[in-house]
Design a protein around this motif. Sequence first.
Motif, PDB file in Angstrom:
ATOM      1  N   LEU A  57       0.854  -1.172   0.000  1.00  0.00           N
ATOM      2  CA  LEU A  57       0.000   0.000   0.000  1.00  0.00           C
ATOM      3  C   LEU A  57       0.900   1.235   0.000  1.00  0.00           C
ATOM      4  CD1 LEU A  57      -2.697   1.571   0.372  1.00  0.00           C
ATOM      5  CD2 LEU A  57      -2.387   1.272   2.848  1.00  0.00           C
ATOM      6  N   ARG A  59       1.350   5.376   0.295  1.00  0.00           N
ATOM      7  CA  ARG A  59       0.707   6.548   0.891  1.00  0.00           C
ATOM      8  C   ARG A  59       1.549   7.793   0.687  1.00  0.00           C
ATOM      9  NH1 ARG A  59      -1.271   3.837   6.620  1.00  0.00           N
ATOM     10  NH2 ARG A  59      -3.290   3.094   5.878  1.00  0.00           N
ATOM     11  N   ASP A  65      -4.047   7.499   0.884  1.00  0.00           N
ATOM     12  CA  ASP A  65      -3.783   6.264   0.144  1.00  0.00           C
ATOM     13  C   ASP A  65      -3.639   6.575  -1.342  1.00  0.00           C
ATOM     14  OD1 ASP A  65      -4.016   4.979   2.534  1.00  0.00           O
ATOM     15  OD2 ASP A  65      -5.800   3.811   2.007  1.00  0.00           O
ATOM     16  N   ARG A  68      -2.383   0.494  -4.523  1.00  0.00           N
ATOM     17  CA  ARG A  68      -1.720  -0.749  -4.132  1.00  0.00           C
ATOM     18  C   ARG A  68      -0.955  -1.337  -5.301  1.00  0.00           C
ATOM     19  NH1 ARG A  68      -3.499  -2.819   0.714  1.00  0.00           N
ATOM     20  NH2 ARG A  68      -5.310  -1.737   1.588  1.00  0.00           N
ATOM     21  N   GLY A 175      -2.576  -0.793   8.805  1.00  0.00           N
ATOM     22  CA  GLY A 175      -2.150  -1.584   7.658  1.00  0.00           C
ATOM     23  C   GLY A 175      -2.408  -3.054   7.904  1.00  0.00           C
ATOM     24  N   THR A 181       3.365  -1.255   3.935  1.00  0.00           N
ATOM     25  CA  THR A 181       2.890   0.114   3.770  1.00  0.00           C
ATOM     26  C   THR A 181       4.119   0.970   3.506  1.00  0.00           C
ATOM     27  OG1 THR A 181       1.038  -0.212   5.293  1.00  0.00           O
ATOM     28  CG2 THR A 181       1.702   2.053   4.844  1.00  0.00           C
TER      29      THR A 181
END
Length: 381
Positions: A57, A59, A65, A68, A175, A181
């Motif tokens: 993921l 960010r 966000d 992905r 997460g 993440t």
Amino acid sequence: MALRRAGIEPVVYEAYPGTADGTGVFLTLASNGIDALRTIGADKAALEKGFPTPAILLRSTTGKDLGRNRTGKELADGTTSQTVRRSDLYRALHDEAASRGVRIEHGKRLVGARETVDGVVATFEDGTEATGDILVGADGVHSTVRTVIDPAAPAPHYSGLVNLGGYASGVEVDGEPGSYTMIFGKRAFFGYVVPPDGTVWWFANLPRPDEPVRGEVEMVSGEDWQRRLADLYAPDAGPGVACVRASDPADMKATPVHSVPRLPVWHTDRMVVIGDAAHAPTPTSGQGASLSIEDAVVLAKCLRDLPTPARAFARFEELRRPRVEAIIKAAARINSNKAPGPVGRMVRDAVLPLILKLTSNSKAVMGVYDYHVDWDEPVKA
């Protein structure tokens, strides 16, 4: 192990005087690397201390966000990409190789090599020599064998980043367990993943435009890095500061990030470089270990099936160069997005979600993970 399976008797000459237990932090073993280990029956031990990490993921510095991305695909039995401590992977492969009769000699740092009519003579720093039919340089991004093969070989390319990591205890993070993440911080990039035991494994990429002198950043103390990182991540949303402060400074050992994007000469008639010595990607690719494992299996097959080392090495390069260089180029593009200026951050955060939607299941991305080495298929000249 692949060489032995191909009927070749190898000896590993290791530069370091002792084992690699405790060296490094952690890495991703992608599904294609796992598949290559399965080809020689060496995957079980390697995966024993790892855990599945199938996705990432991304960010922004504000916590938004961005989308992905995947780190691999599921193999037939459901196994997917794994994260494992580097030292655990080393120990598993070392012990498995030793159990199969591979001889490993430590304290043998190569300083030179010369070809003879029917082989190679290697010279080590301790004054000893060894002879063999061939020499395989699996000696990393700062390879000595590479410059023996081609004294004009380009130096490794410095990426403009310094890399380090650690393990934090007692920190609550959001997460999904088992998924990375990664945060495009305002001043430095930060990534983390939570294994089954609940600790937080994290890494940092710090921008540094000028290339450090060899050994310079390695000499900086963990306590100093801890202070620097806490300051760098202070403006960012996310657990960067908490993770850094909750980690043992002894684990924070930095290295400059180098790559070998395009090496003109991979081999002579009797010597060849593989893995990072031939084509080091940056850690962003998540493919360094996996490409090296693929190399080992493909090289063993080429030596098994072709009549001379020179022809085997040439075919090995033909089979491997296009794949590895494409992956290195893709990773380099990602590196350039890790520490842009204010305008660059705005553009990146605006377009990245769309790019990830369009590419996450693309033919190019899946081609990285779909690679399979069939041991029984003969290598053709």
